[in-house]
Motif scaffolding. Structure first.
Motif, PDB file in Angstrom:
ATOM      1  N   LEU A 145     131.737  19.715  27.759  1.00 19.64           N
ATOM      2  CA  LEU A 145     132.929  20.323  27.159  1.00 19.64           C
ATOM      3  C   LEU A 145     133.961  19.273  26.765  1.00 19.64           C
ATOM      4  O   LEU A 145     134.535  19.347  25.677  1.00 19.64           O
ATOM      5  CB  LEU A 145     133.529  21.353  28.119  1.00 19.64           C
ATOM      6  N   ASP A 146     134.196  18.296  27.616  1.00 17.77           N
ATOM      7  CA  ASP A 146     135.189  17.267  27.297  1.00 17.77           C
ATOM      8  C   ASP A 146     134.797  16.479  26.048  1.00 17.77           C
ATOM      9  O   ASP A 146     135.639  16.185  25.199  1.00 17.77           O
ATOM     10  CB  ASP A 146     135.396  16.324  28.482  1.00 17.77           C
ATOM     11  N   ALA A 147     133.511  16.136  25.934  1.00 18.15           N
ATOM     12  CA  ALA A 147     133.044  15.397  24.759  1.00 18.15           C
ATOM     13  C   ALA A 147     133.187  16.247  23.493  1.00 18.15           C
ATOM     14  O   ALA A 147     133.564  15.735  22.435  1.00 18.15           O
ATOM     15  CB  ALA A 147     131.592  14.959  24.943  1.00 18.15           C
ATOM     16  N   ALA A 148     132.904  17.541  23.596  1.00 22.46           N
ATOM     17  CA  ALA A 148     133.039  18.422  22.433  1.00 22.46           C
ATOM     18  C   ALA A 148     134.504  18.554  22.019  1.00 22.46           C
ATOM     19  O   ALA A 148     134.826  18.532  20.830  1.00 22.46           O
ATOM     20  CB  ALA A 148     132.433  19.795  22.726  1.00 22.46           C
ATOM     21  N   VAL A 149     135.402  18.682  22.990  1.00 21.73           N
ATOM     22  CA  VAL A 149     136.834  18.742  22.677  1.00 21.73           C
ATOM     23  C   VAL A 149     137.256  17.448  21.981  1.00 21.73           C
ATOM     24  O   VAL A 149     137.979  17.475  20.980  1.00 21.73           O
ATOM     25  CB  VAL A 149     137.681  19.007  23.945  1.00 21.73           C
ATOM     26  N   ASP A 177     133.200  27.642  31.386  1.00 19.44           N
ATOM     27  CA  ASP A 177     134.494  27.099  30.995  1.00 19.44           C
ATOM     28  C   ASP A 177     134.541  27.124  29.476  1.00 19.44           C
ATOM     29  O   ASP A 177     133.540  26.832  28.816  1.00 19.44           O
ATOM     30  CB  ASP A 177     134.657  25.657  31.481  1.00 19.44           C
ATOM     31  N   ILE A 178     135.701  27.463  28.934  1.00 19.27           N
ATOM     32  CA  ILE A 178     135.860  27.464  27.484  1.00 19.27           C
ATOM     33  C   ILE A 178     137.071  26.623  27.105  1.00 19.27           C
ATOM     34  O   ILE A 178     138.007  26.461  27.896  1.00 19.27           O
ATOM     35  CB  ILE A 178     136.014  28.886  26.891  1.00 19.27           C
ATOM     36  N   ALA A 179     137.016  26.094  25.911  1.00 22.76           N
ATOM     37  CA  ALA A 179     138.161  25.408  25.318  1.00 22.76           C
ATOM     38  C   ALA A 179     138.315  25.975  23.917  1.00 22.76           C
ATOM     39  O   ALA A 179     137.340  26.060  23.173  1.00 22.76           O
ATOM     40  CB  ALA A 179     137.933  23.899  25.269  1.00 22.76           C
ATOM     41  N   MET A 180     139.522  26.388  23.578  1.00 22.62           N
ATOM     42  CA  MET A 180     139.788  26.920  22.250  1.00 22.62           C
ATOM     43  C   MET A 180     140.398  25.823  21.393  1.00 22.62           C
ATOM     44  O   MET A 180     141.340  25.137  21.807  1.00 22.62           O
ATOM     45  CB  MET A 180     140.741  28.123  22.314  1.00 22.62           C
ATOM     46  N   MET A 181     139.839  25.686  20.199  1.00 19.04           N
ATOM     47  CA  MET A 181     140.307  24.707  19.219  1.00 19.04           C
ATOM     48  C   MET A 181     140.704  25.468  17.962  1.00 19.04           C
ATOM     49  O   MET A 181     140.065  26.465  17.622  1.00 19.04           O
ATOM     50  CB  MET A 181     139.184  23.716  18.879  1.00 19.04           C
ATOM     51  N   ARG A 182     141.752  25.002  17.285  1.00 24.16           N
ATOM     52  CA  ARG A 182     142.177  25.675  16.049  1.00 24.16           C
ATOM     53  C   ARG A 182     142.416  24.642  14.948  1.00 24.16           C
ATOM     54  O   ARG A 182     142.741  23.488  15.215  1.00 24.16           O
ATOM     55  CB  ARG A 182     143.421  26.520  16.267  1.00 24.16           C
ATOM     56  N   THR A 183     142.254  25.109  13.730  1.00 22.44           N
ATOM     57  CA  THR A 183     142.552  24.251  12.588  1.00 22.44           C
ATOM     58  C   THR A 183     144.062  24.107  12.478  1.00 22.44           C
ATOM     59  O   THR A 183     144.815  24.959  12.961  1.00 22.44           O
ATOM     60  CB  THR A 183     141.968  24.841  11.292  1.00 22.44           C
ATOM     61  N   ARG A 198     131.861   9.356  14.108  1.00 20.81           N
ATOM     62  CA  ARG A 198     130.740   8.521  14.582  1.00 20.81           C
ATOM     63  C   ARG A 198     131.043   7.953  15.959  1.00 20.81           C
ATOM     64  O   ARG A 198     130.140   7.786  16.784  1.00 20.81           O
ATOM     65  CB  ARG A 198     130.459   7.403  13.589  1.00 20.81           C
ATOM     66  N   ILE A 199     132.300   7.659  16.238  1.00 16.47           N
ATOM     67  CA  ILE A 199     132.699   7.166  17.558  1.00 16.47           C
ATOM     68  C   ILE A 199     132.379   8.195  18.635  1.00 16.47           C
ATOM     69  O   ILE A 199     132.120   7.858  19.777  1.00 16.47           O
ATOM     70  CB  ILE A 199     134.214   6.821  17.565  1.00 16.47           C
ATOM     71  N   HIS A 200     132.322   9.477  18.237  1.00 14.00           N
ATOM     72  CA  HIS A 200     132.044  10.573  19.170  1.00 14.00           C
ATOM     73  C   HIS A 200     130.601  11.062  19.057  1.00 14.00           C
ATOM     74  O   HIS A 200     130.284  12.185  19.448  1.00 14.00           O
ATOM     75  CB  HIS A 200     133.022  11.711  18.914  1.00 14.00           C
TER      76      HIS A 200
END
Length: 148
Positions: free
Chosen positions: A16-20, A53-59, A111-113
């Motif tokens: 999850l942390d890497a995706a965030v 666990d969820i993380a919400m991301m928005r544009t 690319r760094i991620h």
């Protein structure tokens, strides 16, 4: 009766942390994090013992959201865990696409991620530069840069 809006697209991830971090580098804004569990969650998704666990991301415009989800229980499944991620023409959910200001800069930041370019940046007529990247959990993220 009609649809009021599309609320979000969920992506199941193992980290999850890497995706965030990946979607933050893309330019999305972190909205919040929470844990999902209990009988209502089990009934909603049709699984027993759900804990995630969820993380919400928005544009940045606030109109589109991604729900990044890491399942603890039951353990996430994969149809073929040892196989490479499916190609872009696989049936089912295809990709998530974002319009960006600078496609080259965005690719460099992602690319760094761990993002991998699937093909190359191509130009469609005199209107867009486009590409596909492989992102978290093997999903395809498409980028589009409008040409002025």
């Amino acid at each position: 009766m009609s649809i009021q809006r599309m609320d979000n697209v969920a992506i199941i991830v193992s980290d999850l942390d890497a995706a965030v971090s990946f979607f933050t580098a893309l330019g999305m804004e972190f909205e919040g994090r929470g844990q999902i569990e209990g009988p209502w969650a089990d009934r909603t998704v049709g699984l027993d013992g759900v804990r995630s666990d969820i993380a919400m991301m928005r544009t940045p415009d606030g109109l589109s959201k991604l729900e990044l989800t890491k399942y603890h229980t039951p353990a996430p499944t994969s149809t073929e865990p040892e196989s490479p991620p499916p190609p872009p023409n696989t049936l089912g959910l295809h990709r998530v696409m974002f319009t960006v200001d600078d496609i080259d800069d965005t690719i460099a930041r992602l690319r760094i991620h761990g993002a991998e370019l699937l093909g190359e940046v191509a130009q469609y007529e005199s209107t867009f530069r486009l590409c596909y990247l492989r992102g978290p959990a093997g999903i395809i993220v498409a980028l589009a840069e409008q040409i002025d």
